[in-house]
Design a protein around this motif. Structure first.
Motif, PDB file in Angstrom:
ATOM      1  N   VAL A 254       1.842   3.723   1.381  1.00 60.37           N
ATOM      2  CA  VAL A 254       3.089   4.356   1.828  1.00 60.37           C
ATOM      3  C   VAL A 254       2.785   5.677   2.529  1.00 60.37           C
ATOM      4  N   LYS A 255       1.877   6.440   1.949  1.00 61.04           N
ATOM      5  CA  LYS A 255       1.526   7.736   2.552  1.00 61.04           C
ATOM      6  C   LYS A 255       0.925   7.533   3.952  1.00 61.04           C
TER       7      LYS A 255
ATOM      8  N   GLY B 230      10.994  -3.580  -3.285  1.00 63.60           N
ATOM      9  CA  GLY B 230      11.688  -2.304  -3.474  1.00 63.60           C
ATOM     10  C   GLY B 230      10.843  -1.259  -4.182  1.00 63.60           C
ATOM     11  N   THR B 231       9.524  -1.412  -4.104  1.00 64.52           N
ATOM     12  CA  THR B 231       8.653  -0.446  -4.794  1.00 64.52           C
ATOM     13  C   THR B 231       7.923   0.492  -3.844  1.00 64.52           C
ATOM     14  N   ALA B 232       8.260   0.421  -2.567  1.00 66.14           N
ATOM     15  CA  ALA B 232       7.599   1.306  -1.594  1.00 66.14           C
ATOM     16  C   ALA B 232       8.307   2.656  -1.589  1.00 66.14           C
ATOM     17  N   ASP B 233       8.236   3.341  -2.716  1.00 63.16           N
ATOM     18  CA  ASP B 233       8.984   4.594  -2.867  1.00 63.16           C
ATOM     19  C   ASP B 233       8.541   5.630  -1.848  1.00 63.16           C
ATOM     20  N   GLY B 234       9.506   6.239  -1.220  1.00 62.28           N
ATOM     21  CA  GLY B 234       9.219   7.335  -0.296  1.00 62.28           C
ATOM     22  C   GLY B 234       8.872   6.894   1.108  1.00 62.28           C
TER      23      GLY B 234
ATOM     24  N   HIS C 206      10.524   1.389   7.510  1.00 61.81           N
ATOM     25  CA  HIS C 206      11.385   0.274   7.106  1.00 61.81           C
ATOM     26  C   HIS C 206      11.948  -0.419   8.339  1.00 61.81           C
TER      27      HIS C 206
ATOM     28  N   ALA D 291       5.510  -4.647  -1.157  1.00 61.95           N
ATOM     29  CA  ALA D 291       6.124  -3.509  -1.845  1.00 61.95           C
ATOM     30  C   ALA D 291       7.517  -3.226  -1.278  1.00 61.95           C
TER      31      ALA D 291
ATOM     32  N   ASN E  97       3.567   6.449   6.384  1.00 61.55           N
ATOM     33  CA  ASN E  97       4.419   7.591   6.729  1.00 61.55           C
ATOM     34  C   ASN E  97       3.745   8.515   7.730  1.00 61.55           C
TER      35      ASN E  97
ATOM     36  N   ARG F 165       9.218   6.150   4.808  1.00 62.74           N
ATOM     37  CA  ARG F 165      10.160   6.722   5.775  1.00 62.74           C
ATOM     38  C   ARG F 165      11.045   5.617   6.355  1.00 62.74           C
TER      39      ARG F 165
ATOM     40  N   PRO G 264       1.249   3.570  -3.348  1.00 57.69           N
ATOM     41  CA  PRO G 264       1.597   4.937  -2.895  1.00 57.69           C
ATOM     42  C   PRO G 264       0.700   5.417  -1.750  1.00 57.69           C
TER      43      PRO G 264
END
Lengths: 94, 946
Positions: A7-8, A53-57, A63, A49, A11, A59, A4
Motif C-alpha cells: 500500500v505504501k 477491504g484490507t488495503a488500509d490507507g 483505488h 487486499a 501510494n 489513496r 501495508p
C-alpha cells in the motif's frame, strides 16, 4: 507479501502521477507503472487486499486506477508463478 | 615512470588550426602552432635529452639538458620551453651543446648516490639513461663536498617511498601533483643548493597527499618508487586492462613478472583517464592475492553447518539440485539471481540469461537497484536512453559545472582531477550538497555557490532553480520548440512557474537562501555551456527518479543537451554499473533496456536462447527480501554482490536470508552475505579473466586476463557450468563469443566486438551502423526518444521525518581510500587512511550532546541502532550527520530504513532520522555481529582440508 508495504509503495507511485493535471492520465500512469515494474505476486496481493477491504490507507487514486485498469493490472499468468513447478523449455540455448 | 617504456614526447600535445613548418637537424617538420621545439623534434625523429620534461606536464625549463641552438638566436635555449616558429632552423647536436649537457649531468651526478646496481630503478632510470646519452665519463668535483646523500628516506606512505638522496629537484612530482592531480600537496622548499621536495610540514602520509601516484609516475629517478617494485624488481611485460573500482573506468597497464603483478600503471592512452589514477586503482590491487581468498567451492545444508569443500562438479550438481527442488516445491517464481556491477558485461549478461532461460522467470536484479536505478528510469523517460549524455572530456568545454549529490574527489577521483583542471581554467562551479564537500573549497578551486540543502529536499530545490530559469526568461524557447514535446513543456512550465516553486517559497523546505538559489539558477541558465554531474545524493531518495527527471527538465529547458561541454552526467559508483544495467539485469528489461512485455523483443531472445520467456516483470531486490519473508521466494544466486552489508535495514535483510532454503554466493571472499549461504562458488578477480566493463560515459573497455584464475574457473565459466547443471546448455569458448551474442541481440551494441575495441582502444555505445566508431555525445540532433519530454516533478516530502526523539538526519556516502562495502580495499593498505567508519557531526550538535571528538556514540533510528566514533567537523550543517558503510561491523545499514524511490525501489540511504548520544560499548547488534562472525569463521575449512 506485506500488504501495508504494498500500500505504501502504491501510494508513493500515486503521489507522483497525481502531479498530472488530467485525471485519466493519473489513473493510466499508476496502472501502467504497476504493470511495468511490479512482479505479478505483488499486483495480485494488492488486488486481493483491495477486494478484501484490507488495503488500509490506499489513496483514492490507486483505488480508481485499479478499478479502471483491473484487467491490465491483474497478472496474466494467474497463479502460475506460485503453483506451477516448472515451464517447458528446450535445453538448446547458446 | 613506466617500466615497460612508452614514448614520451617531452611536452603536451597542442591542438591548433594553424601549423608551423620548421627544420630540425636538417629535417623539415610541420607541427601545430604552440608546439615546443622539443616535441617538434620528436615528430622529426630526433630525441633531445631531457630530465625535467615529460609530456604529461607543461614545460618547466629547469634541468638545462634539453638545450639546443637556433639559427639567428643567441645562446642555448631550452627546447622544452621554446615554441616553434615558421622557418626556424634548430640544431640539437653540436660540440658546444654536448659540452653543456655533460657539464650539467656532471653536476647532477656529483650529488647522486652511485648505487645503480642495487637501485630499484636500475635499467629504468632517466638520469642513468641521460648520463649515458650525454657521454658522462667523470665527475671532476668529487663526492666529498656538500651533498644530500645522507638525507632521510620517507617510507611513511604504504605504497611508495620518497628517497631524497636520489632527488634531482626537477619538480616533475610537484607539477604532477598540481597539474595532473590538482591537490597541490608537494612543493619545492628552500632555494638553490638547499632546495628540496617537501610534502607539507611532515611526511607524505601526514600531508595533503592523496596517494594518486602521479608524482611516482612522473619521477625520472628512484626518488619516488613503488614499494612493490623495490620488493619484486622491474616488470618484464605489461597487459592493458581496465580498473575494477569506480565508474570512471581507468585504463591501466598491469606490469608483470610472469603471472605476478608488480604494479598497476595508468595507461597514457586510456580514453577515460589519460594516464592518471587514484589510490585505489593504482595501488590497492593486493586484495586479489589476499590469504582470505577462497579457492575451493563449498556447500552446506544449513547455515549453521560447517562448510564442506567440494569439487566444482559436486558444487554445481548440489546447487542445481536445490534450485530444481525449490522450484518443484514452491513454484517457478520462488528463485532468482542478482548480478553485480563489479562483474564484466559478459558475466552479467550470462547471469540474467541463466535466470530468464534456466530459472524460467525474470527474478533478476542488480546492485544498481540500490544506486542508479532512478537514473535508468528518469533519463529513459525524459531523454529516451538510460545513460549519461557525454564523455568525460566534455567537461573541458563546460563553462558552468553543477555538481549535485556527488563528491567526485572522493568517489570519482580521476574525473575530479579533470574537472578541477577545467575549474582552474575559469569554469564556474555550483555545488548542491548537504555537506561542504572538498570541491566547495580546495586548492585553487572555490564554488561560486554552495547550496547546502536539507537531505530529502532535492526536488524542491531543482523546481526552484527551474522556476527562476522559466520566470526570468532564461529558458531556450527556440531549442525547446525545435527539439522537445512542446505540450509537455508548456505543462511543466506552468507547473514550475507556480509561486509555491519559487526560491522564496521553497527556502523554508530546503533551508537554502532564496538569493543563492536565484544566483545559481542565473549562473547555470546563462552559461554558454552548462554541465550537470550528479551522484547517489540524487538517486538514493524516495524521490530519486523524480529528481533525475527534474535535472533532465532543467538541462532541456536551458538547451544544455546535445553538444560538447553540456549534458546530464550520472557519476556511477561501481566500475560496471552502466554495463550491468545495459546487459538486462533489471527484472523488467531485457538487454538494451527493452521491456519483457514486448513480444517482438522476447521473440528475438527466444529464438536465440531456445526457450519461452516470461512476459511479466520479476522481483526487484527489495521485493525479493519481502517475498522471502512471506515464503514465496526461497533461493537466490548472488554473483559478486554483498547484499547483507550494502542493502538498507540490515535486520530485515538478514531475516530474509535466513528464511531462504538455498543461497548461492559467488565471490572472492566469504562476505557478509556468504554467512547466510548454502553454496559458495569462489570467484575470480579482474586480473584473472577476460571481458569488458562499461564506465559512466558508456565507454566499453577490455578487461584482460593477466594471470590464470586462482580457482581454475573464471566467473563466466562458473555461470555456464551452473546453467549446464540445471539442464540449460550454454556454449562459449571465450567471452568474446558472449559479446558477439550481446551485439547480435542489442541494437545499441551491434557494432561492438573485441576486435573493434582492440582497434579503437575503447568504444562508447551506441555503436552500430549509424555510429560505427561509437557515440561520445548523445542526443546531438534529436533525442533518442524523438522529442524530449518534460515531466512535472511535484515535490513530495519523504515519510522519514525528524522528531523530538530523532532530531537529526543521517546521510551516508563514501571516502577516497575505500570502495563500496570495502571487501577489496579493506584487504589492502588503504586501511592506513580509513580503518573504521566514523560519524561526522557538526560542532553545535556535538556540544549540545556533550560529545567530544573520538567519543563512541550511539546512532539510533526508528529501524535500529549502532555505535560509531565521532569526528566533529564543520563540513556538516547543524542537524545533519554523516557516515560511510565500508566496514561491516559499523552497521550503518542497521540504522537506514526501508524507504525507497517511488519508481524503482532504490533505497533512501540519504535520509534517516536519528538521535546521537554518548555510548560506552558497542550496540547489541554489533555484539551479535561479532558472535556471528566468530561462529561463521569457525565453519570454514582450514586451507587444504576437505
Amino acid at each position: 507479501m506485506n500488504v501495508p508495504k504494498l500500500v505504501k509503495m502504491a501510494n508513493q507511485i500515486a503521489a507522483f502521477f497525481e502531479g498530472e493535471p488530467e485525471p485519466a492520465a493519473v489513473l493510466e500512469g499508476i496502472a501502467s507503472h504497476l504493470c511495468r515494474f511490479w512482479d505479478p505476486r505483488m499486483r495480485r496481493e494488492l488486488l486481493a487486499a483491495v477486494d478484501a477491504g484490507t488495503a488500509d490507507g490506499l489513496r483514492p487514486s490507486v483505488h480508481d486506477s485499479l478499478r479502471a485498469h483491473r484487467v491490465r493490472v491483474a497478472p496474466r499468468n494467474g497463479d502460475k508463478q506460485l503453483t506451477e513447478p516448472d515451464i517447458p523449455m528446450a535445453a538448446t540455448g547458446h | 615512470m613506466y617500466s615497460v617504456k612508452e614514448p614520451d614526447s617531452g611536452t603536451p600535445l597542442r591542438v591548433h588550426p594553424d601549423s608551423v613548418r620548421l627544420e630540425i637537424d636538417g629535417v623539415s617538420v610541420e607541427v601545430p602552432k604552440g608546439t615546443s621545439v622539443m616535441r617538434a623534434a620528436v615528430e622529426a625523429g630526433v630525441r633531445v635529452p631531457k630530465l625535467c620534461a615529460t609530456d604529461s606536464l607543461e614545460a618547466f625549463g629547469s634541468c638545462r639538458l634539453c638545450v639546443v641552438q637556433i639559427d639567428g638566436r643567441r645562446g642555448f635555449p631550452a627546447s622544452c620551453t621554446t615554441l616553434v616558429e615558421p622557418g626556424m632552423k634548430v640544431h640539437t647536436q653540436s660540440p658546444a651543446i654536448a659540452k653543456l649537457r655533460r657539464n650539467t649531468m656532471e653536476l647532477y651526478i656529483s650529488d647522486h648516490p652511485l648505487d645503480c646496481l642495487t637501485c630499484p630503478a636500475n635499467g629504468n632510470c632517466e638520469l642513468q639513461e641521460m648520463a649515458g646519452v650525454v657521454g658522462l665519463r667523470e665527475v671532476r668535483y668529487g663526492y666529498e663536498g656538500d651533498n644530500h646523500l645522507k638525507a632521510e628516506k620517507d617510507e611513511s606512505n604504504p605504497y611508495f617511498t620518497f628517497d631524497p638522496t636520489k632527488c634531482i629537484v626537477c619538480s616533475r612530482c610537484v607539477r604532477a601533483c598540481e597539474e595532473v592531480q590538482g591537490t597541490f600537496a608537494l612543493t619545492v622548499e628552500g632555494r638553490g643548493f638547499g632546495s628540496k621536495i617537501a610534502a607539507g610540514a611532515g611526511n607524505f602520509l601526514s600531508s595533503e597527499c592523496v596517494s594518486c601516484g602521479a608524482c611516482v609516475q612522473a619521477c625520472p629517478t628512484a626518488t619516488l618508487m613503488e614499494k612493490s617494485v623495490i620488493d619484486a624488481g622491474q616488470p618484464d611485460h605489461s597487459v592493458v586492462t581496465t580498473c575494477a573500482y569506480c565508474g570512471v573506468g581507468c585504463s591501466f597497464r598491469a606490469e608483470m613478472q610472469g603471472n605476478e603483478v608488480v604494479r598497476m600503471v595508468p595507461n597514457k592512452d586510456g580514453h577515460a583517464n589519460h594516464g592518471h589514477s587514484c589510490v585505489k586503482g593504482r595501488f590497492a590491487w593486493g586484495y586479489a592475492s589476499h590469504p582470505d581468498r577462497l579457492k575451493l567451492p563449498m556447500i552446506r545444508a544449513k547455515i549453521t553447518d560447517p562448510w564442506r569443500s567440494v569439487s566444482w562438479e559436486e558444487a554445481f550438481a548440489y546447487a542445481a539440485g536445490e534450485i530444481k527442488r525449490i522450484q518443484a516445491t514452491y513454484g517457478r517464481g520462488s528463485v532468482g539471481g542478482i548480478t553485480s556491477s563489479r562483474c564484466t558485461n559478459e558475466e552479467t549478461f550470462l547471469v540474467q540469461k541463466l535466470v530468464r532461460a534456466a530459472f524460467g522467470n525474470n527474478n533478476v536484479d542488480t546492485c544498481a537497484r540500490v544506486c542508479h536505478s532512478p537514473t535508468g528510469y528518469g533519463l529513459k523517460t525524459t531523454l529516451g536512453e538510460s545513460a549519461g549524455t557525454q564523455q568525460f572530456d566534455s567537461v573541458m568545454k563546460a563553462d558552468c559545472i553543477v555538481v549535485i549529490g556527488a563528491n567526485p574527489p572522493e568517489a570519482h577521483p580521476v574525473f575530479a582531477s579533470q574537472m578541477k583542471r577545467r575549474l582552474r581554467q575559469g569554469a564556474r562551479l555550483i555545488i548542491i550538497d548537504p555537506r561542504a564537500t572538498a570541491l566547495v573549497r580546495s586548492a585553487h578551486v572555490e564554488a561560486d555557490y554552495h547550496l547546502p540543502l536539507r537531505p530529502g529536499t532535492n526536488v524542491a530545490l531543482i523546481n526552484a532553480i527551474a522556476h527562476v530559469v522559466v520566470t526570468e526568461g532564461l529558458a531556450r524557447e527556440d531549442y525547446i520548440h525545435q527539439r522537445c514535446d512542446v505540450a509537455e513543456y508548456e505543462k511543466w512550465k506552468a507547473f514550475v512557474s507556480l509561486d509555491r516553486n519559487s526560491p522564496e517559497a521553497t527556502e523554508a523546505v530546503t533551508g537554502v537562501p532564496a538569493a543563492d538559489v536565484r544566483g545559481a539558477a542565473r549562473l547555470y541558465g546563462s552559461a554558454g555551456n552548462g554541465a550537470i554531474y550528479y551522484g547517489l545524493g540524487v538517486t538514493e531518495h524516495s524521490q530519486g527518479s523524480t529528481m533525475v527527471m527534474g535535472i533532465a527538465n532543467l538541462a532541456m529547458a536551458t538547451g544544455n543537451i546535445g553538444r560538447d561541454g553540456v549534458g546530464v552526467n550520472p557519476l556511477r559508483g561501481q566500475n560496471n554499473v552502466q554495463g550491468a544495467c545495459d546487459m538486462g539485469s533489471f527484472p523488467h528489461e531485457l538487454p538494451g533496456y527493452r521491456h519483457v512485455s514486448d513480444g517482438a523483443v522476447r521473440g528475438l531472445f527466444e529464438g536465440v536462447w531456445g526457450v519461452t520467456l516470461d512476459p511479466e516483470p520479476g522481483l526487484r531486490i527489495p521485493n525479493m527480501f519481502d517475498a522471502a519473508h512471506d515464503g514465496s521466494f526461497r533461493a537466490l544466486y548472488v554473483q559478486g554482490e554483498d547484499i547483507v552489508q550494502s542493502d538498507p535495514d540490515t535486520q530485515h535483510v538478514t531475516a530474509a536470508m535466513e528464511a531462504m532454503e538455498c543461497v548461492i554466493v559467488q565471490d572472492l571472499f566469504l562476505n557478509e552475505t556468504a554467512k547466510y549461504a548454502h553454496v559458495f562458488f569462489p570467484g575470480s578477480s579482474f586480473l584473472e579473466k577476460d571481458g569488458t566493463f562499461t564506465n559512466a560515459e558508456r565507454r566499453i573497455s577490455r578487461v584482460r586476463k593477466v594471470m590464470p584464475p586462482l580457482t581454475g574457473l573464471a566467473d563466466w565459466e562458473i555461470t555456464v557450468r551452473f546453467a549446464q547443471a540445471l539442464g540449460y546448455s550454454m556454449h562459449y569458448d571465450h567471452p568474446s563469443q558472449i559479446m558477439a551474442e550481446i551485439a547480435s541481440l542489442t541494437p545499441t551494441f551491434t557494432g561492438v566486438s573485441y576486435d573493434k575495441i582492440d582497434q579503437l582502444g575503447s568504444v562508447q555505445w551506441p555503436c552500430n551502423d549509424a555510429a560505427p566508431n561509437g557515440t561520445p555525445v548523445m542526443h546531438i540532433d534529436r533525442f533518442i526518444r524523438g522529442k524530449g519530454r518534460f515531466v512535472v516533478t511535484e515535490y513530495v516530502p519523504t515519510e522519514e521525518r525528524t522528531s523530538r526523539r530523532f532530531p537529526l538526519l543521517l546521510t551516508t556516502g563514501r571516502i577516497l581510500s575505500q570502495y563500496n562495502v570495502g571487501a577489496q580495499t579493506r584487504r589492502t593498505a588503504n586501511v592506513t587512511w580509513h580503518d573504521e567508519d566514523v560519524l561526522e557531526l557538526h560542532p553545535h550538535d556535538a556540544e549540545q550532546r556533550g560529545i567530544q571528538a573520538g567519543d563512541r556514540v550511539r546512532v539510533e533510528s526508528r529501524q535500529g541502532d549502532t555505535t560509531l566514533h565521532v569526528e566533529i567537523t564543520e563540513r556538516m550543517q547543524p542537524g545533519v550527520v554523516y557516515t560511510t558503510f565500508h566496514h561491516p561491523e559499523s552497521g550503518a545499514n542497521v540504522v537506514t530504513t526501508e524507504n525507497s524511490d517511488w519508481a524503482t525501489n532504490c533505497p533512501e540511504y540519504k535520509v534517516t532520522a536519528v538521535q546521537v548520544s554518548l555510548a560506552e560499548a558497542p550496540s547489541t547488534w554489533q555484539r551479535r555481529f561479532g558472535e556471528i562472525e566468530a561462529v561463521q569463521a569457525a565453519l570454514v575449512p582450514a586451507p587444504g582440508a576437505k
